[in-house]
Design an enzyme around this catalytic site. Structure first.
Site, PDB file in Angstrom:
ATOM      1  CG  ASP A  53      -1.656  -1.236   1.433  1.00 53.01           C
ATOM      2  OD1 ASP A  53      -1.141  -2.155   2.086  1.00 53.01           O
ATOM      3  OD2 ASP A  53      -2.772  -1.303   0.923  1.00 53.01           O
ATOM      4  CG  ASP A  94      -7.886  -2.412  -0.425  1.00 56.91           C
ATOM      5  OD1 ASP A  94      -7.941  -2.732   0.774  1.00 56.91           O
ATOM      6  OD2 ASP A  94      -6.940  -1.769  -0.918  1.00 56.91           O
TER       7      ASP A  94
END
Ligand code: DX5
Length: 221
Positions: free
Chosen positions: A37, A174
């Protein structure tokens, strides 16, 4: 959609960074991909890490790079160099048309697959120019920037619409994905589930990942 076609992608944002390599090893035998991320403190408020950190991770898992950054074109090369499997950029960060196509070309030429991501409030039409050319659509089910937020079920309609229009597209979800919300994602048509807190806050990673996979068999369709 069969169980085998659902990919489980732990997101390292929720891992214990004091022991990052061990954390990765704890999911490696059970997961399909590993999500990195990348946050720049501009596109999202938070700042996380980039390729200089990710390059030290030793894993057989394909690296899935989620670029939550304002200038994804500046980051592509370094992630291609560390062997990224997939690189996803945000529709909100890259202008429609030429700019996106150039980015897509650079990612593909570098040997990775390419994804486009939509924030929870961004309509599917914002990615329409490129959906037939990308390998993955990421529909965010939380506002990007932090782990551990509540799943926003409004985005499921968008997943359904994308699945109906693009039957073969990999659709990733997500944010707030756990054993309760995963069946909703799968029913809507998602086939790649990213989970941070649910996996890394579980003592037993095998069990957490198995619980997500089980949602695929228990979901109709
Ligand atoms: C959100 C990140 C997510 C996040 C998901 O900004 O893109 O990958 O880590 O975390 P959980 O599963 O905790 O919602």
């Amino acid at each position: 959609m069969s169980n085998a076609s659902i990919l489980i992608t732990p997101s390292i944002l929720s891992a214990d960074f004091r022991i990052l390599q061990k954390e990765v090893e704890s999911v490696e035998p059970y997961a399909d991909w590993l999500q990195i991320d990348v946050m720049d403190g501009h596109f999202v408020q938070n700042l996380s890490f980039g390729a200089p950190v990710a390059k030290w991770i030793e894993t057989k898992l394909p690296l899935d790079i989620h670029l939550m950054v304002q200038n994804p074109r500046d980051r592509i090369r370094e992630f291609l160099e560390i062997g990224a499997k997939n690189i996803t950029f945000h529709a909100e960060a890259v202008g429609e048309g030429k700019e996106r196509k150039a980015l897509l070309k650079a990612i593909h030429e570098g040997g990775a697959t390419a994804g486009i991501a939509l924030n929870p409030e961004t309509p599917l039409s914002a990615a329409e120019d490129i959906l037939s050319e990308v390998d993955l659509l990421l529909v965010m089910s939380v506002h990007p920037g932090f782990g551990g937020q509540e799943f926003l079920s409004d985005v499921l309609q968008r997943v359904q619409a994308a699945r109906a229009a693009y039957p073969d597209l990999m659709i990733q979800m997500d944010g707030g994905v756990d054993a309760k919300t995963a069946p909703l994602c799968i029913q809507a048509g998602a086939n790649n589930l990213v989970a941070g807190s649910f996996i890394f806050r579980s003592q037993d990673r095998a069990e957490a990942i198995a619980a997500l996979r089980a949602c695929a068999t228990s979901s109709p369709g």
